[in-house]
Write an enzyme that holds these catalytic residues in place. Structure first.
Site, PDB file in Angstrom:
ATOM      1  N   ARG A 197       9.043   1.132  -4.282  1.00 13.83           N
ATOM      2  CA  ARG A 197       8.867  -0.296  -4.046  1.00 13.83           C
ATOM      3  C   ARG A 197       7.839  -0.425  -2.940  1.00 13.83           C
ATOM      4  NH1 ARG A 197       9.567   0.586   0.676  1.00 13.83           N
ATOM      5  NH2 ARG A 197       9.408  -1.653   0.964  1.00 13.83           N
ATOM      6  N   GLY A 198       7.430  -1.658  -2.727  1.00 11.89           N
ATOM      7  CA  GLY A 198       6.316  -1.894  -1.816  1.00 11.89           C
ATOM      8  C   GLY A 198       5.058  -2.115  -2.640  1.00 11.89           C
ATOM      9  N   ALA A 199       4.333  -3.174  -2.360  1.00 10.46           N
ATOM     10  CA  ALA A 199       3.216  -3.546  -3.225  1.00 10.46           C
ATOM     11  C   ALA A 199       2.239  -2.405  -3.496  1.00 10.46           C
ATOM     12  CB  ALA A 199       2.495  -4.758  -2.615  1.00 10.46           C
ATOM     13  N   ARG A 243       8.028  -6.073 -12.385  1.00 12.55           N
ATOM     14  CA  ARG A 243       8.267  -6.940 -11.221  1.00 12.55           C
ATOM     15  C   ARG A 243       7.079  -7.893 -11.092  1.00 12.55           C
ATOM     16  NH1 ARG A 243      10.031  -4.126  -5.791  1.00 12.55           N
ATOM     17  NH2 ARG A 243      10.873  -6.226  -5.411  1.00 12.55           N
ATOM     18  N   GLN A 286      15.944  -3.173   3.245  1.00 14.81           N
ATOM     19  CA  GLN A 286      14.854  -2.197   3.353  1.00 14.81           C
ATOM     20  C   GLN A 286      14.601  -1.814   4.812  1.00 14.81           C
ATOM     21  OE1 GLN A 286      14.812  -4.873   1.323  1.00 14.81           O
ATOM     22  NE2 GLN A 286      13.400  -4.636  -0.400  1.00 14.81           N
ATOM     23  N   ASP A 297       2.972  -8.847  -0.158  1.00 13.20           N
ATOM     24  CA  ASP A 297       2.969  -8.474  -1.571  1.00 13.20           C
ATOM     25  C   ASP A 297       1.887  -9.193  -2.337  1.00 13.20           C
ATOM     26  OD1 ASP A 297       5.902  -8.242  -0.474  1.00 13.20           O
ATOM     27  OD2 ASP A 297       5.680  -6.816  -2.107  1.00 13.20           O
ATOM     28  N   ASN A 343       5.573 -12.513   1.069  1.00 13.35           N
ATOM     29  CA  ASN A 343       6.192 -11.278   1.527  1.00 13.35           C
ATOM     30  C   ASN A 343       7.698 -11.383   1.369  1.00 13.35           C
ATOM     31  OD1 ASN A 343       5.702  -8.623   2.748  1.00 13.35           O
ATOM     32  ND2 ASN A 343       6.795  -9.436   4.526  1.00 13.35           N
ATOM     33  N   LYS A 344       8.396 -10.324   1.769  1.00 16.90           N
ATOM     34  CA  LYS A 344       9.842 -10.279   1.587  1.00 16.90           C
ATOM     35  C   LYS A 344      10.531 -11.523   2.136  1.00 16.90           C
ATOM     36  CE  LYS A 344      11.603  -7.804  -0.090  1.00 16.90           C
ATOM     37  NZ  LYS A 344      11.785  -7.982  -1.544  1.00 16.90           N
TER      38      LYS A 344
END
Ligand SMILES: CSC[C@H]1O[C@H](OP(=O)(O)O)[C@H](O)[C@@H]1O
Length: 363
Positions: A55-57, A92, A203, A244, A254-255
């Protein structure tokens, strides 16, 4: 605990196995155990992105690129590549790097004959991965100057707050938001990081705390709701987060929870920086209002997984059975709340992005 390491940077999250697959760190197991996992089919790659083993862009983009190389080995026809691209794109919706990487891979392969596509695909995926490491290292260098400025102003330990995980685990290497932190730590600047736990997937607690602990960077895990209090008490010198998808006007997706931190930072005069590698910049979007926000399973909110005292991994409910829950995985921070974006080309105000990046994004 052994970690995969690549020359030139501290850690690496994905690597080709040389037998037609790739190996990843399975991040769903951290911090309680460290294990790698081989991905040998497009379905393996799609599953790994969907359930957040990776995960993570930037890492999502690189993983999808390797997925296209695996696809080209299996079926290099236009139809085969098209199906693989659609499968991976559907995993996603929010991180623009996924679409960016798939578009780049398809463009690279379009002009080649099917027999040549697999080798080209593996080379392009490796190029995307290598570029990510270089982009993040450059972000680290530009961000280091910001930490040095904060150090001069504070005259002591620089306290940095970060949200979610925008570390090397979110990229191929270095991380984005953590790159300046790692560079400052390596340069001997005393830094301390407040790590937002980052509900509901945690996370921060599971990944950023693990990363920083591994790197020996002083840090303190805090509840997501503590950030405003810390800033009001002058305990935070700067915030730095990942993204992201950043729109052309500098709105930052973002998150979930990032927006609230930016509001608290703005209210308390704390600089709020966003680490932005150019593949995460979506110049096709005029504002963040257009970013697709991923809605994840409600169980991520109503349940919690952890390790028992005797070492078992258990999942428990934290809400009454049947409690409805909403789980938007991202939010949008308007550009007005962003002090600057730390890119591989330098540090820019939101309004400068189009002029700096309007013509070209990363190769
Ligand atoms: C360097 S991008 C990291 C970015 O990705 C995270 O989302 P997720 O863990 O759901 O993939 C979060 O938004 C981070 O800031």
């Amino acid at each position: 605990m052994t970690l995969a390491r690549a020359a030139g940077n501290a850690r690496r999250t994905i690597w080709a196995t040389g037998d037609g697959g790739v190996e990843i760190i399975d991040q769903t197991l951290l911090p309680h155990s460290y294990a790698t996992r081989r991905l040998g089919t497009v379905a393996d790659v799609a599953e790994a992105i969907k359930v957040m083993r990776v995960r993570g862009a930037p890492l999502i983009g690189a993983t999808a690129a390797y997925g296209m190389a695996i696809a080209a080995d299996a079926d290099p026809s236009d139809a085969g590549l098209g199906t693989a691209r659609d499968t991976l794109f559907a995993t996603r919706p929010t991180a623009v790097n996924l679409g960016w990487a798939l578009t780049r891979m398809m463009a690279r392969l379009a002009g080649a004959g099917p027999a040549d596509r697999a080798a080209l695909a593996w080379a392009e995926a490796e190029a995307i991965a290598a570029e990510d490491v270089a982009l993040n290292a450059a972000i680290g260098d530009h961000g280091l100057a910001l930490v040095e400025t904060a150090y001069a102003a504070r005259g002591g330990t620089v306290n940095i707050l970060t949200h979610c995980n925008a570390g090397w685990l979110a990229t191929v290497g270095w991380g984005t938001a953590t790159a300046p932190i790692y560079k400052a730590h390596a340069a001997g600047i005393p830094v301390h990081v407040f790590v937002d736990e980052t509900r509901p997937r945690n996370q921060g607690a599971s990944l950023t705390a693990w990363e920083l602990g591994e790197a020996g960077v002083p840090h303190t895990l805090v509840a997501d709701n503590a950030g405003g209090h810390l800033m009001r008490r002058d305990m935070v010198d700067l915030c730095i987060v990942g993204t992201d998808r950043t729109a052309a006007n500098g709105d930052v997706c973002n998150k979930i929870g990032t927006y609230l931190k930016a509001l608290a930072a703005h209210d308390n005069g704390v600089p709020f920086y966003v680490a932005l590698p150019s593949p995460t910049l979506d110049l096709s979007l005029g504002s963040g209002d257009e970013v697709p926000i991923e809605e994840r399973d409600a169980a991520e909110v109503t349940e919690l997984a952890g390790r028992t005292a005797d070492g078992r991994i258990e999942t428990v409910r934290i809400a009454p059975p049947g409690t409805p829950a909403a789980n938007p995985a991202f939010d949008v921070t308007p550009a007005r709340l962003v002090t600057a974006l730390v890119t591989e080309r330098g540090v820019f105000r939101p309004g400068e992005l189009k002029a700096v990046f309007g013509g070209t994004l990363a190769a």
